[in-house]
Each structure stands twice: as C-alpha cells, then as structure tokens.
Design a protein around this motif. Structure first.
Motif, mmCIF file in Angstrom:
data_model
loop_
_atom_site.group_PDB
_atom_site.id
_atom_site.type_symbol
_atom_site.label_atom_id
_atom_site.label_comp_id
_atom_site.label_asym_id
_atom_site.label_seq_id
_atom_site.Cartn_x
_atom_site.Cartn_y
_atom_site.Cartn_z
ATOM 1 N N PHE A 155 0.910 -1.196 -0.012
ATOM 2 C CA PHE A 155 0.067 0.041 -0.125
ATOM 3 C C PHE A 155 0.784 1.145 -0.073
ATOM 4 C CE2 PHE A 155 -2.923 -3.128 1.335
ATOM 5 C CZ PHE A 155 -4.184 -2.742 0.602
ATOM 6 N N GLY A 156 2.114 1.380 0.727
ATOM 7 C CA GLY A 156 2.783 2.344 0.898
ATOM 8 C C GLY A 156 3.448 2.582 -0.588
ATOM 9 N N GLY A 157 3.847 1.867 -1.097
ATOM 10 C CA GLY A 157 4.383 1.788 -2.429
ATOM 11 C C GLY A 157 3.576 2.165 -3.564
ATOM 12 N N THR A 158 2.429 1.816 -3.490
ATOM 13 C CA THR A 158 1.171 2.137 -4.449
ATOM 14 C C THR A 158 0.989 3.502 -4.025
ATOM 15 O OG1 THR A 158 0.332 0.044 -3.898
ATOM 16 C CG2 THR A 158 -1.104 1.503 -5.419
ATOM 17 N N ALA A 159 1.013 3.892 -2.849
ATOM 18 C CA ALA A 159 0.469 5.566 -2.545
ATOM 19 C C ALA A 159 1.566 6.357 -3.168
ATOM 20 C CB ALA A 159 0.424 5.588 -1.057
ATOM 21 N N PHE A 181 3.622 5.797 -5.360
ATOM 22 C CA PHE A 181 3.530 5.806 -6.965
ATOM 23 C C PHE A 181 2.516 6.862 -7.578
ATOM 24 C CE2 PHE A 181 3.101 3.993 -11.150
ATOM 25 C CZ PHE A 181 4.306 3.840 -11.462
ATOM 26 N N VAL A 182 1.205 6.393 -6.805
ATOM 27 C CA VAL A 182 0.108 7.286 -7.374
ATOM 28 C C VAL A 182 0.364 8.707 -7.201
ATOM 29 C CG1 VAL A 182 -2.249 7.952 -6.243
ATOM 30 C CG2 VAL A 182 -1.544 5.556 -6.697
ATOM 31 N N PHE A 183 0.969 9.161 -6.008
ATOM 32 C CA PHE A 183 1.223 10.506 -5.776
ATOM 33 C C PHE A 183 2.577 10.839 -6.874
ATOM 34 C CE2 PHE A 183 3.640 14.365 -3.628
ATOM 35 C CZ PHE A 183 2.500 14.736 -3.393
ATOM 36 N N GLN A 184 3.434 10.267 -7.354
ATOM 37 C CA GLN A 184 4.283 10.836 -8.191
ATOM 38 C C GLN A 184 3.627 10.929 -9.473
ATOM 39 O OE1 GLN A 184 7.358 7.630 -8.183
ATOM 40 N NE2 GLN A 184 8.814 8.695 -6.752
ATOM 41 N N GLN A 185 2.914 9.857 -9.860
ATOM 42 C CA GLN A 185 2.266 9.837 -11.145
ATOM 43 C C GLN A 185 1.134 10.872 -11.382
ATOM 44 O OE1 GLN A 185 3.127 7.764 -14.032
ATOM 45 N NE2 GLN A 185 5.075 7.394 -12.584
ATOM 46 N N GLY A 186 0.997 11.753 -10.341
ATOM 47 C CA GLY A 186 -0.282 12.737 -10.358
ATOM 48 C C GLY A 186 -1.531 12.054 -10.393
ATOM 49 N N MET A 187 -1.678 10.682 -9.886
ATOM 50 C CA MET A 187 -2.819 10.267 -9.937
ATOM 51 C C MET A 187 -3.814 10.329 -8.654
ATOM 52 S SD MET A 187 -1.846 6.662 -11.879
ATOM 53 C CE MET A 187 -2.901 5.820 -10.606
ATOM 54 N N THR A 188 -3.234 11.320 -7.542
ATOM 55 C CA THR A 188 -3.810 11.500 -6.338
ATOM 56 C C THR A 188 -5.029 11.681 -6.257
ATOM 57 O OG1 THR A 188 -1.754 12.455 -5.814
ATOM 58 C CG2 THR A 188 -3.344 11.972 -3.913
ATOM 59 N N ILE A 225 -6.926 0.909 -10.264
ATOM 60 C CA ILE A 225 -5.790 1.778 -9.984
ATOM 61 C C ILE A 225 -4.590 0.977 -10.542
ATOM 62 C CG2 ILE A 225 -4.276 2.173 -7.806
ATOM 63 C CD1 ILE A 225 -6.817 2.739 -6.348
ATOM 64 N N LEU A 226 -4.572 -0.482 -10.498
ATOM 65 C CA LEU A 226 -3.445 -1.057 -11.070
ATOM 66 C C LEU A 226 -3.327 -1.019 -12.588
ATOM 67 C CD1 LEU A 226 -2.991 -4.603 -9.533
ATOM 68 C CD2 LEU A 226 -1.405 -2.485 -9.130
ATOM 69 N N THR A 227 -4.488 -1.112 -13.335
ATOM 70 C CA THR A 227 -4.593 -0.652 -14.696
ATOM 71 C C THR A 227 -3.988 0.487 -14.954
ATOM 72 O OG1 THR A 227 -6.364 -1.978 -14.674
ATOM 73 C CG2 THR A 227 -6.075 -1.087 -16.724
ATOM 74 N N ALA A 228 -4.435 1.516 -14.312
ATOM 75 C CA ALA A 228 -4.091 3.185 -14.462
ATOM 76 C C ALA A 228 -2.453 3.052 -14.244
ATOM 77 C CB ALA A 228 -4.746 3.936 -13.554
ATOM 78 N N ILE A 229 -1.958 2.382 -13.191
ATOM 79 C CA ILE A 229 -0.746 2.609 -12.936
ATOM 80 C C ILE A 229 0.247 1.800 -14.077
ATOM 81 C CG2 ILE A 229 1.285 1.406 -11.552
ATOM 82 C CD1 ILE A 229 -0.194 2.060 -9.059
ATOM 83 N N VAL A 230 -0.294 0.580 -14.613
ATOM 84 C CA VAL A 230 0.461 0.093 -15.600
ATOM 85 C C VAL A 230 0.210 0.674 -16.886
ATOM 86 C CG1 VAL A 230 0.628 -2.589 -16.708
ATOM 87 C CG2 VAL A 230 0.271 -2.254 -14.447
ATOM 88 N N ASP A 231 -0.859 1.012 -17.283
ATOM 89 C CA ASP A 231 -1.182 1.587 -18.511
ATOM 90 C C ASP A 231 -1.308 3.015 -18.618
ATOM 91 O OD1 ASP A 231 -1.560 1.999 -21.208
ATOM 92 O OD2 ASP A 231 -3.550 0.656 -21.457
ATOM 93 N N PRO A 232 -0.344 3.883 -18.977
ATOM 94 C CA PRO A 232 -0.155 5.343 -18.818
ATOM 95 C C PRO A 232 -1.387 5.685 -19.834
ATOM 96 C CG PRO A 232 1.880 4.368 -19.469
ATOM 97 C CD PRO A 232 1.283 3.287 -19.716
ATOM 98 N N ARG A 233 -1.778 4.687 -20.920
ATOM 99 C CA ARG A 233 -2.728 5.369 -21.856
ATOM 100 C C ARG A 233 -4.239 5.345 -21.285
ATOM 101 N NH1 ARG A 233 -1.304 0.809 -26.486
ATOM 102 N NH2 ARG A 233 -1.434 -0.172 -24.315
ATOM 103 N N VAL A 234 -4.517 4.592 -20.202
ATOM 104 C CA VAL A 234 -5.638 4.839 -19.545
ATOM 105 C C VAL A 234 -5.863 6.376 -19.197
ATOM 106 C CG1 VAL A 234 -7.053 4.277 -17.644
ATOM 107 C CG2 VAL A 234 -5.645 2.447 -18.777
ATOM 108 N N LYS A 235 -7.015 6.890 -19.602
ATOM 109 C CA LYS A 235 -7.238 8.369 -19.478
ATOM 110 C C LYS A 235 -8.018 8.383 -17.898
ATOM 111 C CE LYS A 235 -8.265 9.975 -24.045
ATOM 112 N NZ LYS A 235 -9.697 9.897 -24.825
#
Lengths: 356, 312
Positions: A40-44, A46-53, A344-354
C-alpha cells in the motif's frame, strides 16, 4: 529501477504469504504488516508521483458512497421483510416481545435505528443473528471469511497461471495445433458449469487416485480440488482474452519494427508482446473476481467448505435476514475493493488509460 | 437467424470484407454468419432445444412428476430411455421439461433485460450530461452488488411477500425477476456507449437538422445502427442466465423438486455419480451442449457483425 525493485518485492511477499497459507502454516503478523506497508505504501507513493492522487481519492469516495447506498438498502430490506426474531408459532408474552425488541434495537425511532445501524457498521458490528442466538454476525463472518478469501485467491492464481500461458501460446501461433487445443479447452471450460466438473474431479482424483480430499477445508490436500474447479472457468475466459490480445499486439507496428530490427523471437515475445497484451487481462481482474465469487457459492456447497457463501445459502433457508444482509455487505465490499484495486493497477500499468 | 436481419453494423464495412455490390450490411453479416459452420450448427441445436422445450407436454413420454415405484433408479432401458431417478420418475421426461424451464428462463430474461437495458441506456446516452452521470452512477452501484447475491436478495423479497400461489410459477417468476434485474445492467452500458458514439455521426446531425424529434432520431436512426453489439451481448447473456438458473436451483434456492430444471436434476444426481451415473450424465450433457451452442453462436454473431473482431 526503483519501481522494478518494488514490484518484485511485492510479488515475492505475496507469493510467500500465499505459499505459507497454502501449506497451512501460521502467517507471522510481522509479515502481514511488511506486506501491507510495502504494497500500500508503495502504491501510494507511486500514485502521488504519477499525479494520480486526485483520481484515486475520487475513486475512494465513489466506493465509500456505493457502500453507504448498499448499507442503506440492506437496512431497508431488514426492516421491510416480514418475519423476524420473534416470529414463532407460539404467541409470546408482551414482556418477552418488548425485551426482544430492545435486544434487536427495534423499539427506537426508525431514523435512530438507521443511525445506530450505520454506526455499528462503521465499528465493524453487523448486528445479531436471528438464528444463532447470542452470536453476533461479525464473529460468524470473520470465522468463515478467511476460508472464502483463501479459496478465491487460490482460484484467481490458478486461473492466471493456466489461462495466460495458454492464451499466449495460442495467440503466438494462431491456427496451430496448440491454438486449436487451447481454444477447445477454453470453450469447453466456459460451457461446463462447476457443478458438473466437481463431481467428475472427485470421482477421478479422490475415489480412483486417492490424491486429494473431497470435503472440508483443512490443509493442502483439501485445497487443491476446489481451487482447480473454481479456477477453470476464469482460466478459460483469461485464455480467450489473452489470445485475442496477443493477436492484436503481434499485428501492431511496433512488433513489425522489432522483427525488422532482427530481434530474437523470445525477446519480442517477452519484452514487447507480453507486456502490452497483458494489460486488458489485468483490467479484467475485477469482473473475474466477481465470477470467482459467484462460482464459490457452488464450490463451497459441493466441497462443504465453511465459507461465507455457504453461510449465506444456509441463512436463506433459515430466513436469518441479518446474516444474509451482513454477508451481502461483505461480498459487495469485497467486489468494490477488487474493482478499485483493478482500476488503480490498470491506471498504474497503462499510462494510456485516461483519468477521465 | 432472423435476428440478424434486424441489424446492421455500426461501423462501415471493414476493408478485409471487401466491397460486395448490391448487398446491404445486414445481408453481409448474415452471409458471414452462414459461412461459419459452428455458428450454424449451434443455431440449429438451439432451435432444436427450444422446440423440445416448447413441445414438452407432447414429446415427454410421461409427466415430469409421475412416479413408478416399482422402477426406481433403473439405468437407461427401452421403457425409460434415460432411466429413472430415486423416486422412480422418468429422466427423459424430466430432462425435456427441464429444457422448457431453462430455455424459458434464458429467452424471457433476455427479452426483459433487452427492453429495460435499451430504454435506460438510450435515455442515458442520448441526454448525456447530468442525467447520464446520475443514471450511470446508479448502475455502477447496482453492479457492485455481486449478481448472485442480488439474485438471492430479490428472490428473498419476492418469496417473503407471498403473491403467487402456484409454487412452480412462484419460483419461476421470482427467478425471472431476479435474473432480469441483474442482467439489464450490462446491456444498458453497451447501449449507452453505442448511442454516445452514433450520436456524433453526421446522419444523426442531418436528421436533427431536418427537424426530427429526439424520440424519432433515437428510434429510427440510432437504434437500428446499434443493434449488432446488442444482439451479440444478448446471445452471451442467455447462456449466462441459464447457468445462473441452474446454479440457484443447484443451491436449492431456485426451482425445487418435483419441478424439473437442469440445475434441479444436476443437484439430484451429482452425489450418486459413481453408483447411478445416468442421473448426472443426461442433465450434464444437456447443459454442456446448450451452453456450448449459445457461446459458439455468440462468437459467430460477433465475428459476423464486426469482422475486425474475428478470432477474438
């Protein structure tokens, strides 16, 4: 680089937890903590870094809202359905009725009851069973839930481990003998309901070969058959989807480029084809979790596994409404979380997901 | 299939299909379907099972609940082609009546969910904006209750309020209600998505600019153009609903003996697979063949309506 290390460590920790539980070892609490923090920490981070918060927070709110609506629905059903804890043939004295009403919180104003119910849910209190007197539903469900989760996770893993390789081999050499046999398996797996496969498997693997146990849930020998039977249908679905996805990817321009560059077939398969073709498969995880959940009703029945689904089926014939609705809530929560994680995983793995 | 003539593809014909002069899109889809052997065979099988179900009272050699107490659990013989069950009931007759229930469940739920789903999805997609988000959010919430749980809840409510006296009709109606309620959702999603797509097309704009009302545009211009994916989805939903029916009956939550459905028969038979395999084999083969046929026909229809999806 850091992402790869993180992904690898999550995978290793997950495999350790699954293996330990499969061989019926006690899982150390420290391992649970480590796994949760890393995952969960890692995901959080990552999510923050990618601007997906913002996206993730919005999804969390949507999920919470869905849970609230379903909880309200179950509350309404609980009050509307006729019959209840004091629905017996004998007429009870009014004092007893009043006491029962007080025990099940039926004497308060309706809105107060609703608030109490929601408050109870927030504290993890699902109320009292009508059937098992003096047992609260939370304890009944928390006893059976680990079995159901174990079964579900094993089945999901089985379906990926069988389905993905089959789909990849089939799609890599379309119309070959491998392809035809894999797809024959897949279409049969979709057409065969589990209540047909299970008795046949029991006949072969228990009665004839004597390898596994046909009922209950007490160790590796008990786990194998249910997880195989439950995993077959999702495996077939995954195999078909993976094949389609691989077929689509190998006809794309970047694979042609890779081939033109003279890359080895292995490199193309593992580096280019697999990574891109598994994204649709990953995004199917939510619906697959739902399919496995559905299948577990029959599997828990056939293999006499003491899980939540078995309790739910039993409580329907008992008309134990609080237990039914409690199980409904737990299952819905499970599905909502599964869909959330998948998205969330799909969005992380695939940057194309809008992120729309 | 007659259904194919209703429809046309939403996309222009793929380059691979090649221009065939003088043929409509529907005709092309039908031609492609008829070239697909497994789909044609499946269609024939489905028609056969439907016919058997519809003619059950004529075809079945005995009533489904007549007991022959002197002939209990006998294996297949000339008198009872598929043997008898533990109460001496003729398995062939029970299987035929089971086909009636299974097909009725599959077809009726498909029709109901088609009506609700199309209506809901079309409204949501056509109006868009605020109404669309509210409607789709509610669908999402409904979808996050696992359908088997929703099926059980609907049946629970239906059974709790005793409206229908006849037990078979009651169990059947409850099941139809429950299955329709769970299966219209995905249809509504597909219809909405298609409407959103087709809405942008220039022929819709043309119709609107000529003063056609919203209802007319949706029913005359949009609906005929989105029927392809809808029919394909329906073909996949029918076996899934048949499966759910047998699931519920298997769990003892659907139809109950003496009434017969394939799930009821499988539930009766599976425990004695070793000693009396005929009890399990006949409903098992029936379910397998029907499921296979519907799935293969669905694959064929999908390939026919959307040649680019071939082999997916």
């Amino acid at each position: 680089m850091i992402t790869r290390v993180w992904g690898l460590s999550v995978a290793i920790l997950f495999a350790t937890v699954v293996l330990l539980s499969f061989f019926a070892y006690e899982i150390p609490t420290a391992l649970w903590w480590l796994f949760s923090i890393v995952a969960f920490g890692g995901t959080a981070v990552f999510v923050f870094q990618q601007g997906m918060t913002f996206y993730v927070i919005r999804r969390l709110f949507e999920a919470a809202f869905a849970v609230l609506v379903i909880a309200t629905l179950t509350f309404i059903l609980l009050r509307v359905l006729p019959g209840g804890p004091f629905d017996s043939d004998k007429a009870l004295p009014p004092e007893v009725m009043a006491n029962l009403a007080a025990k099940y919180n039926l004497d308060a104003p309706l809105f107060q009851q609703y608030l109490d119910y929601i408050g109870g849910l927030l504290r993890g209190d699902l109320g009292q069973s009508y059937k098992y007197i003096s047992r609260d539903i939370t304890s009944i469900i928390s006893e059976s839930l680990p079995n159901s989760i174990q079964l579900g996770v094993y089945a999901l893993l089985v379906s990926y481990l069988i389905g993905i390789p089959m789909g990849v081999f089939a799609g890599w050499k379309p119309n070959s003998a491998v392809d035809v046999s894999c797809m024959t398996f897949a279409i049969s797996g979709i057409a065969l309901p589990s209540f047909l496969v299970a008795p046949i498997f029991i006949l072969i693997f228990v009665k004839t070969l004597g390898w596994f146990e046909p009922a209950l849930w007490e160790g590796p020998a008990y786990y194998v058959l249910p997880m195989l039977v439950l995993g077959i249908r999702p495996a077939a679905v995954i195999a078909r989807l993976t094949r389609a996805s691989v077929l689509e990817v190998i006809h794309s321009d970047y694979i042609r480029t890779a081939k033109a560059k003279g890359l080895a077939a292995r490199t193309i398969l593992f580096k280019h084809v697999l990574r891109n073709s598994l994204i649709p498969v990953l995004s199917l995880s939510g619906p697959l979790a739902a399919a496995i959940l559905t299948g577990s009703f029959v599997i828990e029945q056939i293999f006499a596994i003491p899980g939540v689904a078995k309790h739910l089926v039993l409580s329907v014939s008992n008309r134990d409404y609080p237990l039914i609705l409690g199980a409904t809530l737990v299952f819905s929560l499970f599905l909502i979380v599964a869909n959330l994680i998948t998205d969330i995983l799909t969005a992380i793995v695939d940057p194309r997901v809008k992120m729309s | 299939m007659s259904t194919a003539t209703l429809a046309s593809t939403s996309s222009p014909p793929a380059a691979s299909a090649g221009p065939k002069k003088g043929k409509s899109l529907q005709r092309e889809a039908l031609d492609r379907l008829l070239k697909n052997k497994s789909a044609v065979v499946s269609g024939v099988v489905i028609l056969f099972v439907c016919l058997v179900g519809a003619l059950a009272p004529v075809l079945a050699p005995y009533p489904f609940d007549e007991q022959f107490l002197d002939r209990v659990l006998i294996p297949p013989s000339s008198q009872h082609w598929l043997g008898t069950d533990s109460l001496g009931r003729d398995m062939l007759s029970r299987l035929i009546y089971g086909a009636r229930i299974s097909m009725a469940v599959g077809v009726i739920t498909a029709v109901i969910s088609l009506l609700i789903g199309t209506f809901y999805g079309a409204i949501s997609g056509w109006f868009g904006g605020w109404a669309d988000s509210v409607m789709m959010r509610s669908v999402d919430i409904l979808d996050s209750i696992p359908s088997i749980v929703l099926l059980i809840l609907v049946k629970l409510v239906f059974d709790a309020f005793d409206v229908i006296g006849n037990p078979e009709l009651k169990a059947l109606t409850g099941m139809l209600l429950a299955l329709s309620l769970t299966s219209w959702v995905s249809l509504a999603r597909v219809v909405r998505g298609q409407v959103l797509q087709v809405k942008q097309m220039s022929y819709v704009e043309a119709a609107r600019s000529m003063g056609a009302s919203g209802t007319r545009v949706v029913s005359q211009h949009i609906m005929p153009n989105i029927m392809g994916p809808v029919i394909v989805l329906l073909t996949f939903q029918i076996p899934s609903n048949i499966l759910y029916e047998s699931f519920l009956s298997f769990l003892g939550l659907g139809l109950q003996p003496p009434f017969s459905s394939w799930g009821v028969l499988a539930n009766d038979g599976w425990r004695s697979l070793q000693s009396y395999p005929h009890l399990m084999i006949s409903p098992g083969v029936a379910i397998f063949v029907a499921m296979l046929a519907f799935n293969l026909l669905g694959d064929g229809l999908r390939d026919a309506f959307d040649p680019q999806m071939r082999g997916r």
